[in-house]
Design a protein around this motif. Structure first.
Motif, PDB file in Angstrom:
ATOM      1  N   LEU A 188     -43.844  25.190  82.184  1.00 26.25           N
ATOM      2  CA  LEU A 188     -45.243  25.027  82.577  1.00 26.25           C
ATOM      3  C   LEU A 188     -45.813  26.249  83.290  1.00 26.25           C
ATOM      4  N   GLU A 189     -44.966  27.160  83.720  1.00 19.28           N
ATOM      5  CA  GLU A 189     -45.442  28.339  84.458  1.00 19.28           C
ATOM      6  C   GLU A 189     -46.445  29.166  83.658  1.00 19.28           C
ATOM      7  N   PRO A 190     -46.190  29.460  82.372  1.00 23.37           N
ATOM      8  CA  PRO A 190     -47.195  30.208  81.600  1.00 23.37           C
ATOM      9  C   PRO A 190     -48.512  29.446  81.455  1.00 23.37           C
ATOM     10  N   VAL A 191     -48.426  28.127  81.401  1.00 25.81           N
ATOM     11  CA  VAL A 191     -49.632  27.306  81.307  1.00 25.81           C
ATOM     12  C   VAL A 191     -50.429  27.411  82.606  1.00 25.81           C
ATOM     13  N   ALA A 192     -49.729  27.360  83.725  1.00 30.19           N
ATOM     14  CA  ALA A 192     -50.392  27.498  85.028  1.00 30.19           C
ATOM     15  C   ALA A 192     -51.072  28.861  85.136  1.00 30.19           C
ATOM     16  N   GLU A 193     -50.426  29.911  84.639  1.00 28.25           N
ATOM     17  CA  GLU A 193     -51.019  31.252  84.658  1.00 28.25           C
ATOM     18  C   GLU A 193     -52.278  31.310  83.789  1.00 28.25           C
ATOM     19  N   LEU A 194     -52.238  30.627  82.656  1.00 26.83           N
ATOM     20  CA  LEU A 194     -53.412  30.560  81.783  1.00 26.83           C
ATOM     21  C   LEU A 194     -54.574  29.910  82.523  1.00 26.83           C
ATOM     22  N   PHE A 195     -54.308  28.771  83.170  1.00 29.45           N
ATOM     23  CA  PHE A 195     -55.380  28.090  83.895  1.00 29.45           C
ATOM     24  C   PHE A 195     -55.860  28.902  85.090  1.00 29.45           C
ATOM     25  N   LYS A 196     -54.971  29.672  85.695  1.00 33.96           N
ATOM     26  CA  LYS A 196     -55.388  30.540  86.800  1.00 33.96           C
ATOM     27  C   LYS A 196     -56.394  31.582  86.293  1.00 33.96           C
ATOM     28  N   ALA A 197     -56.115  32.157  85.124  1.00 32.38           N
ATOM     29  CA  ALA A 197     -57.029  33.152  84.550  1.00 32.38           C
ATOM     30  C   ALA A 197     -58.362  32.514  84.153  1.00 32.38           C
ATOM     31  N   LEU A 198     -58.337  31.238  83.818  1.00 42.00           N
ATOM     32  CA  LEU A 198     -59.547  30.533  83.405  1.00 42.00           C
ATOM     33  C   LEU A 198     -60.287  29.887  84.581  1.00 42.00           C
ATOM     34  N   SER A 199     -59.799  30.098  85.799  1.00 44.86           N
ATOM     35  CA  SER A 199     -60.338  29.380  86.956  1.00 44.86           C
ATOM     36  C   SER A 199     -61.660  29.940  87.493  1.00 44.86           C
ATOM     37  N   SER A 200     -62.178  30.969  86.899  1.00 38.02           N
ATOM     38  CA  SER A 200     -63.441  31.569  87.344  1.00 38.02           C
ATOM     39  C   SER A 200     -64.551  31.236  86.354  1.00 38.02           C
ATOM     40  N   SER A 201     -65.671  30.743  86.862  1.00 36.31           N
ATOM     41  CA  SER A 201     -66.803  30.447  85.978  1.00 36.31           C
ATOM     42  C   SER A 201     -67.316  31.718  85.301  1.00 36.31           C
ATOM     43  N   SER A 202     -67.208  32.855  85.970  1.00 32.79           N
ATOM     44  CA  SER A 202     -67.638  34.121  85.355  1.00 32.79           C
ATOM     45  C   SER A 202     -66.740  34.481  84.178  1.00 32.79           C
ATOM     46  N   ARG A 203     -65.437  34.295  84.337  1.00 36.48           N
ATOM     47  CA  ARG A 203     -64.522  34.596  83.226  1.00 36.48           C
ATOM     48  C   ARG A 203     -64.738  33.618  82.074  1.00 36.48           C
ATOM     49  N   LEU A 204     -65.016  32.356  82.394  1.00 34.32           N
ATOM     50  CA  LEU A 204     -65.310  31.386  81.333  1.00 34.32           C
ATOM     51  C   LEU A 204     -66.568  31.788  80.572  1.00 34.32           C
ATOM     52  N   ARG A 205     -67.577  32.267  81.288  1.00 32.92           N
ATOM     53  CA  ARG A 205     -68.815  32.710  80.637  1.00 32.92           C
ATOM     54  C   ARG A 205     -68.548  33.907  79.731  1.00 32.92           C
ATOM     55  N   ILE A 206     -67.753  34.841  80.200  1.00 33.03           N
ATOM     56  CA  ILE A 206     -67.406  36.012  79.389  1.00 33.03           C
ATOM     57  C   ILE A 206     -66.680  35.563  78.121  1.00 33.03           C
TER      58      ILE A 206
END
Length: 93
Positions: free
Chosen positions: A5-23
């Protein structure tokens, strides 16, 4: 099990910013430069560059250079689908 699950947690960490989601939403429409992403998102160019660095290190976006211009793209269409599904889920409440 936690190791898987560690790589999955890292993925969600990268997706945790609304600005990054918008990009990522913007890149789902096709490759774009930092300047285009800054204009479309309303973020400053340095901030967009910083977010792109995070997304690249997470393997979520790729870059192709053409002379002095860099065009960023979603590295995997699964990423665009994850973002789209998450947005739909959040808006259903």
């Amino acid at each position: 099990m936690n190791e898987e699950l560690e790589p999955v947690a890292e993925l969600f960490k990268a997706l945790s910013s609304s600005s990054r989601l918008r990009i990522l939403q913007l890149l789902a429409d096709g490759p774009a430069t930092v300047g285009h992403l800054a204009t479309a998102s309303g973020l400053s160019q340095p901030l967009v560059s910083q977010h792109l660095r995070t997304l690249r290190s997470a393997g979520l976006v790729s870059v192709q250079r053409s002379g002095r211009e860099a065009h960023y793209a979603v590295a995997d269409l699964h990423v665009a689908h994850i973002v789209e599904d998450a947005v739909k889920h959040a808006l259903e409440r």
